[in-house]
Design an enzyme around this catalytic site. Structure first.
Site, mmCIF file in Angstrom:
data_model
loop_
_atom_site.group_PDB
_atom_site.id
_atom_site.type_symbol
_atom_site.label_atom_id
_atom_site.label_comp_id
_atom_site.label_asym_id
_atom_site.label_seq_id
_atom_site.Cartn_x
_atom_site.Cartn_y
_atom_site.Cartn_z
ATOM 1 N N HIS A 1 0.841 -1.207 0.000
ATOM 2 C CA HIS A 1 0.000 0.000 0.000
ATOM 3 C C HIS A 1 0.873 1.253 0.000
ATOM 4 C CE1 HIS A 1 -3.416 -2.344 2.232
ATOM 5 N NE2 HIS A 1 -3.602 -2.413 0.910
ATOM 6 N N GLU B 1 -5.104 6.421 -4.892
ATOM 7 C CA GLU B 1 -3.965 5.671 -5.447
ATOM 8 C C GLU B 1 -3.868 5.859 -6.957
ATOM 9 O OE1 GLU B 1 -5.476 2.317 -2.950
ATOM 10 O OE2 GLU B 1 -3.392 1.680 -3.032
#
Ligand code: AMP
Length: 401
Positions: A181, A385
Site C-alpha cells: 500500500h 492511489e
C-alpha cells in the site's frame, strides 16, 4: 494529441480489472469503471463518465477482451480512446521485490523481471501482469509504467525490515519486510502535510490505511520508518479476509494437526481469515449491521480488529517518540466513524482527543476530527492511489526521456 496529459490507470486482479482515466495535473477523473467476472459466462464491464453510467453484460474471455469492451463503450459514447491521446498507462503491481523501488517504464525485460518475482507474490503479480500484457497488445504505441506497491517502503531501516530468522536463509531468499500500500501511504502523508500547511519534513505521522486490505505506517519527515505488512501483504492488521499477525507456529500446527498442505494454508490465511474467518462477513458495512444486531461472532471480529489496530498505534507512537498526526484513510477509515471513535477511545493521556461532531461529519475532503487542543491532530484524508499512480507514471516517462 492534446497537450494535456491523460493517463489510463489499471489495477488488474485475477477476475477483475479496475480502470481510471485521469489528468494527473488537475486530478480530473474523465472516466472510471471496472471489468468484473472475467473468464465467466456472464461478465460485466462498467464505464462511468460523470453521472453517466453505461455497461456491457456478457462473456468476457480474458483481460484483453475486457479492455476491448471498455474501449467499445467509450466509442459508443463518442470517444475514440485509441486516437484521443493517452499519454501513458500506469499499472499497479503489488510486489517489486528487492530490485524495484521506483516507477519503471515497461519493456520486455521488466515483464520478465516481474515474472521472476512470482514466488514472492503468487496471488498478485501474475494477475497484475495480465493487465500489462493486454494493454500492450491493444495500445502498442502508448508507453506503460509500473508503480510498485512496495516501492515507498524500500528504504525502511534495516532493523525494521529484518525478520529475526536465520540470516543466511533470509538473504538467500530475499526474506525481509517489504511493506505494501506504499502508493497510498505516500500520497496520504504528503496530502496531510499540504492540508495542514505544514512541512512534510518536520511531521511525525501514523497513517492507517483501512480498506479490504489494511496496513499502518509510521512516517517521520516524509520517510517511512515502520509499516505493518511484511514479506507479503498478510502480516499486520486484521483485514477483510486476511489474518494479519499470527504465530508462525500455527502454520506448522495446521500442517501436522489438520493435515493441510501449504497451498491449503495459504488459502486459509489469505482468504478464509480476518473478519470473514471470524464471523463470515468481510464487508465492513454488513459487519457493523451484524454488530448492531447483537451478533456475537461479528462483535468478536470487530473487537479483534480494533484491538490489533490500537496495538499498532501504541507501538508506532513509541517508535516515533513524538506523534503529530494520526490519519485514517481507505474505505473503512474514510467512511466509518465508529471505527475511528473506538480506535481512538480513552487515549486522552496520550494527547489524543476526538471531537465527536467532527468525527461524525461526512465529506470527501481531508478533515480534522480531533479537538483544537488535542496534542495529536487526528484526520481523515481520502486516499487516491489512481491519481498517485498517474502522476508517478508521467514523472517516470519524463525521467526516461
Ligand atoms: P477499500 O478496499 O478501500 O475499497 O475498502 C473496502 C471496505 O470499505 C469494505 O469493507 C467496505 O464495507 C468499506 N466501506 C466502503 N464504503 C463504506 C461506507 N460508506 N461505510 C462503511 N464502510 C464502507
Amino acid at each position: 494529441m492534446s497537450d494535456i496529459d491523460t493517463v489510463l490507470v489499471l489495477n488488474a486482479g485475477s477476475s477483475s480489472l479496475k480502470y481510471q482515466l485521469v489528468q494527473p495535473d488537475s486530478a480530473l477523473v474523465m472516466a472510471h469503471g471496472i471489468v468484473e467476472r472475467i473468464g465467466e459466462s456472464e461478465g460485466r464491464v462498467e464505464l462511468v463518465r460523470g453521472d453517466d453510467v453505461t455497461e456491457f453484460i456478457g462473456e468476457i474471455v480474458d483481460h484483453q477482451a475486457g479492455l476491448s469492451k471498455v474501449f467499445e463503450l467509450f466509442s459508443d459514447a463518442g470517444h475514440d480512446l485509441e486516437s484521443e491521446g493517452i499519454t501513458a498507462v500506469g499499472h499497479r503491481v503489488v510486489h517489486g521485490g528487492p530490485r524495484f523501488h521506483r516507477p519503471t517504464v515497461v519493456d520486455d525485460s521488466l515483464i520478465e523481471a516481474i515474472k521472476d518475482l512470482e514466488d514472492l507474490a503468487p496471488l498478485h503479480n501474475p494477475v497484475n501482469l495480465l493487465g500489462i500484457e493486454a494493454i500492450r497488445r491493444l495500445l502498442p504505441e502508448v508507453p506503460s509504467v509500473v508503480v510498485f506497491d512496495t516501492a515507498y517502503f524500500h528504504g525502511l531501516p534495516e532493523h525494521v525490515a529484518a525478520y529475526a530468522i536465520d540470516r543466511e536463509l533470509a538473504l538467500e531468499h530475499h526474506i525481509r519486510r517489504y511493506g505494501f500500500h506504499g502508493t497510498s501511504h505516500e500520497y496520504v502523508s504528503t496530502r496531510t502535510a499540504e492540508f495542514l500547511e505544514a512541512d512534510l519534513g518536520t511531521l511525525n505521522q501514523i497513517v492507517l490505511h483501512l480498506g479490504n486490505g489494511a496496513s499502518a505506517s509510521a512516517i517521520s519527515g516524509g520517510r517511512p520508518v515502520e509499516t505493518s505488512m511484511g514479506l507479503t501483504p498478510l502480516e499486520g492488521l486484521v483485514m477483510g479476509t486476511r489474518s494479519g499477525d499470527i504465530d508462525a507456529g500455527v502454520v506448522m500446527y495446521l500442517k501436522r494437526a489438520a493435515g493441510l498442505d501449504v497451498d491449503d494454508i495459504d488459502v486459509v490465511l489469505n482468504r478464509r481469515s480476518g473478519l470473514k474467518g471470524l464471523c463470515g462477513e468481510n464487508d465492513f458495512r454488513a459487519l457493523i449491521q451484524m454488530v448492531d444486531d447483537g451478533d456475537p461472532a461479528a462483535t468478536l471480529a470487530y473487537n479483534v480488529y480494533i484491538h490489533r489496530l490500537r496495538k499498532y498505534i501504541g507501538a508506532y507512537m513509541v517508535t516515533l517518540g513524538r506523534t503529530d498526526t494520526i490519519v485514517f484513510t481507505a474505505g473503512v477509515g474514510e467512511n466509518n466513524a465508529k471505527v475511528r471513535a473506538d480506535t481512538m477511545a480513552g487515549l486522552e493521556n496520550f494527547g489524543i482527543v476526538i471531537d465527536t461532531e467532527r468525527n461524525a461529519a461526512r465529506s470527501r475532503e481531508p478533515r480534522i476530527i480531533s479537538t483544537d487542543d488535542s496534542a495529536v491532530t487526528v484526520l481523515v484524508v481520502p486516499t487516491n492511489e489512481e491519481l498517485a499512480i498517474a502522476r508517478q507514471s508521467v514523472e517516470a516517462l519524463n525521467d526516461d526521456r
